[in-house]
Design a protein around this motif. Sequence first.
Motif, PDB file in Angstrom:
ATOM      1  N   ALA A 247       0.855  -1.187   0.000  1.00 55.45           N
ATOM      2  CA  ALA A 247       0.000   0.000   0.000  1.00 55.45           C
ATOM      3  C   ALA A 247       0.889   1.235   0.000  1.00 55.45           C
ATOM      4  O   ALA A 247       1.472   1.604   1.024  1.00 55.45           O
TER       5      ALA A 247
ATOM      6  N   LEU B 298      -8.300  -0.231  -1.496  1.00 54.15           N
ATOM      7  CA  LEU B 298      -7.528  -0.845  -0.418  1.00 54.15           C
ATOM      8  C   LEU B 298      -8.192  -2.139   0.033  1.00 54.15           C
ATOM      9  O   LEU B 298      -7.509  -3.140   0.295  1.00 54.15           O
TER      10      LEU B 298
ATOM     11  N   ILE C  46       2.647  -1.216   4.465  1.00 59.80           N
ATOM     12  CA  ILE C  46       2.209   0.167   4.237  1.00 59.80           C
ATOM     13  C   ILE C  46       3.456   1.016   4.042  1.00 59.80           C
ATOM     14  O   ILE C  46       4.260   1.171   4.958  1.00 59.80           O
TER      15      ILE C  46
ATOM     16  N   ILE D 268      -4.366   4.750   6.748  1.00 64.47           N
ATOM     17  CA  ILE D 268      -4.516   3.411   6.175  1.00 64.47           C
ATOM     18  C   ILE D 268      -4.735   2.370   7.269  1.00 64.47           C
ATOM     19  O   ILE D 268      -5.555   1.447   7.127  1.00 64.47           O
TER      20      ILE D 268
END
Length: 367
Positions: free
Chosen positions: A8, A56, A68, A78
């Motif tokens: 991510a 996501l 992340i 996130i």
Amino acid sequence: MGKNVLIAGLGLIGGSLALAVKKEHPEAVITGFDVNERVMKTALALDVIDISAPTLSDGAKDADLIIIAAPIRQTVAIIHDLAALPLKEGAIITDAGSTKKTVCEAAEALKERPVTFIGGHPMAGSHKSGVEASRVRLFENAYYIFTPSRSEHERTMIRLQNWLKGTKARFIRLDPDTHDFFAGTISHFPHIVAAGLVHQLKEEGQKEPVLNDLAAGGFRDITRIASASPVMWRDILLSNKEVLLAIIDQWQKKMHQVRSMIEEGNEDALHSFFQTAKHTRDALPVRKKGAIPSFYDLFVDVPDHPGVISDVTGLLAKDRISITNIRILETREDITGVLRLSFRAEEDQLKAKSLLRENLYDAYEAP
């Protein structure tokens, strides 16, 4: 061990971690997610990731490992988003942020989920940014810090290290507070000083424009880290506020002492100030990667002769040695000039040094 990985945040760090995981675990499926669709398309085109996730949630639901790799503020957001999403039981979630206390506190939101969060910080970077700059060897021999909570099972920590062993980094563990103090001292505060020096040049350069030309040499080198992402460094500083405020106070006290030495003309104190700094710096490790990306520079003495620069670069190109930067430090008529060549890795630097010496060039590293 499952085979699904979600990255991510597809910048330099996220892209390089994806490549490192893929190299060690070729059977793994690397899914990428980024808020910038163009970045995801670029990552796909460069084979940094195998699949792009439209959301996501799509990328996270089947992931065995979630990394992340975003600025601190986005990382916190996130984590909170993940806490509200369906996640695979037993999944490991980690981050790559430069501060750990803020991130680990945010990760408390995952406590009730069937996943494990372990804070992470690969202490490596580059003078380039973006997924286009990703490279599998970015973290080689760098320190990779983990900040697991005391309740984490050792087996989970080992699983994460196995996922990331393709980085060839040196794994160490710290608690979040200790990490943030260390990072604040050797990375965060130097970035503040570099940016401050550049601000001072800007203000003085408006009155005396020639200063900007003079700053093209050593000043530009010592302030190179001021070119880093403003968004990233804004978030880092605000997330490590207490540590940095204390360091700034100590720095101001030290500068006040130096000011007094100069004002009083205290030769012995000034000599001691610089001598201590020299001895301390000279004792720092040379062959290790630290928190601030290193230059791998090579200096080459060259005669004042047409075609000599193309000869040097041609020799390196023929041997497939890539130069990231080249600068002419001195070229005055009838004297030997100096080229400074910069490389991505120490291996390239040493190969270039050997090759140029074989071709009768005086090539050497900085003392």
